[in-house]
Motif scaffolding. Structure first.
Motif, mmCIF file in Angstrom:
data_model
loop_
_atom_site.group_PDB
_atom_site.id
_atom_site.type_symbol
_atom_site.label_atom_id
_atom_site.label_comp_id
_atom_site.label_asym_id
_atom_site.label_seq_id
_atom_site.Cartn_x
_atom_site.Cartn_y
_atom_site.Cartn_z
ATOM 1 N N SER A 103 0.826 -1.205 0.000
ATOM 2 C CA SER A 103 0.000 0.000 0.000
ATOM 3 C C SER A 103 0.860 1.255 0.000
ATOM 4 O O SER A 103 0.580 2.212 -0.729
ATOM 5 N N ALA A 104 1.926 1.267 0.793
ATOM 6 C CA ALA A 104 2.817 2.422 0.846
ATOM 7 C C ALA A 104 3.472 2.667 -0.510
ATOM 8 O O ALA A 104 3.556 3.809 -0.982
ATOM 9 N N MET A 105 3.916 1.597 -1.157
ATOM 10 C CA MET A 105 4.543 1.735 -2.469
ATOM 11 C C MET A 105 3.554 2.265 -3.494
ATOM 12 O O MET A 105 3.874 3.137 -4.307
ATOM 13 N N THR A 106 2.333 1.747 -3.449
ATOM 14 C CA THR A 106 1.298 2.206 -4.381
ATOM 15 C C THR A 106 1.001 3.682 -4.166
ATOM 16 O O THR A 106 0.870 4.446 -5.138
ATOM 17 N N GLN A 107 0.908 4.102 -2.921
ATOM 18 C CA GLN A 107 0.614 5.510 -2.629
ATOM 19 C C GLN A 107 1.733 6.425 -3.122
ATOM 20 O O GLN A 107 1.464 7.519 -3.661
ATOM 21 N N LEU A 108 2.972 6.014 -2.955
ATOM 22 C CA LEU A 108 4.090 6.832 -3.410
ATOM 23 C C LEU A 108 4.109 6.945 -4.935
ATOM 24 O O LEU A 108 4.329 8.024 -5.491
ATOM 25 N N LEU A 109 3.874 5.838 -5.611
ATOM 26 C CA LEU A 109 3.827 5.865 -7.071
ATOM 27 C C LEU A 109 2.656 6.703 -7.562
ATOM 28 O O LEU A 109 2.785 7.481 -8.521
ATOM 29 N N GLN A 110 1.507 6.574 -6.913
ATOM 30 C CA GLN A 110 0.341 7.360 -7.304
ATOM 31 C C GLN A 110 0.594 8.848 -7.099
ATOM 32 O O GLN A 110 0.186 9.682 -7.918
ATOM 33 N N ARG A 111 1.281 9.195 -6.021
ATOM 34 C CA ARG A 111 1.589 10.603 -5.781
ATOM 35 C C ARG A 111 2.497 11.154 -6.872
ATOM 36 O O ARG A 111 2.325 12.297 -7.319
ATOM 37 N N ALA A 112 3.444 10.361 -7.345
ATOM 38 C CA ALA A 112 4.299 10.802 -8.447
ATOM 39 C C ALA A 112 3.476 11.045 -9.707
ATOM 40 O O ALA A 112 3.694 12.039 -10.430
ATOM 41 N N VAL A 113 2.524 10.164 -9.983
ATOM 42 C CA VAL A 113 1.616 10.367 -11.118
ATOM 43 C C VAL A 113 0.886 11.694 -10.969
ATOM 44 O O VAL A 113 0.767 12.479 -11.932
#
Length: 205
Positions: A103-113
């Motif tokens: 979940s943390a990795m997904t949130q970080l990647l989504q924030r970059a998007v």
């Protein structure tokens, strides 16, 4: 040194063990001219105006090198995610076994998007938005507090290829697509990246 840039290298500058600044050192032996460096500084200031990067604090030229100085960040998004991904053992990555980490990795990647989309919404194209060109203000994400700090501090660096988006609707749409595609390609190049691509949401072009 924290990252490699376009014809340059990015360093943290420390004084009394307090690293307050990022210094991009640009080698004049490459393709760079004075006008290129001025253009990069101008583009970084445009991104900074919209909160997408730290502002340029100072810039100067020597005989063989130029230096662009900005407020410091701590770690690249790629390095933070690589630490979180962990090891591949018995057909699974570390994050496969820990839902909170995935979940943390997904949130970080989504924030970059979202940062790329914010830049585009302000008429700006980074044009080199791979994961090493995002930085955060934490060295390691290992709890909710550090995750939130990383999400809030995530910003872009390295504006050597950045430009103002075209006024032509078709050309602008292609530029926005290319900006996002560069990031998604950098994710897919990681051995763990393909597992996250379906989880990310972005504007349809």
């Amino acid at each position: 040194k924290t990252a490699e840039g376009n014809q340059g290298q990015v360093y943290q500058a420390c004084c009394d063990e307090d690293c307050k600044f990022i210094v991009k050192a640009i080698d004049h032996k490459g393709r760079w001219t004075f006008d290129d460096i001025q253009a990069e500084i101008s583009m970084q200031q445009k991104f900074a105006k919209n909160g997408l990067t730290p502002p340029v604090r100072e810039a100067f030229m020597c005989d063989d090198w130029s230096y662009i100085i900005s407020d410091a960040k701590v770690e690249t998004l790629l390095n933070v995610l690589t630490q979180l991904a962990g090891k591949f053992v018995d057909g699974k990555w570390t994050f496969d076994r820990v839902p909170e980490v995935k979940s943390a990795m997904t949130q970080l990647l989504q924030r970059a998007v979202e940062v790329i989309e914010e830049a585009n919404s302000h008429g700006l194209m980074h044009d080199d938005a791979h994961m090493s060109n995002f930085m955060v203000n934490v060295a390691v994400v290992d709890d909710e507090e550090s995750l939130q700090k990383a999400l809030k501090s995530l910003q872009l660096i390295d504006f050597g290829y950045s430009k103002v988006l075209s006024n032509d609707p078709e050309e602008r749409a292609q530029q926005e697509y290319d900006d996002m595609d560069r990031f998604f390609t950098s994710v897919s190049e990681q051995p763990w990246g393909a597992k996250f691509l379906p989880l990310l949401h972005f504007k349809k072009y």
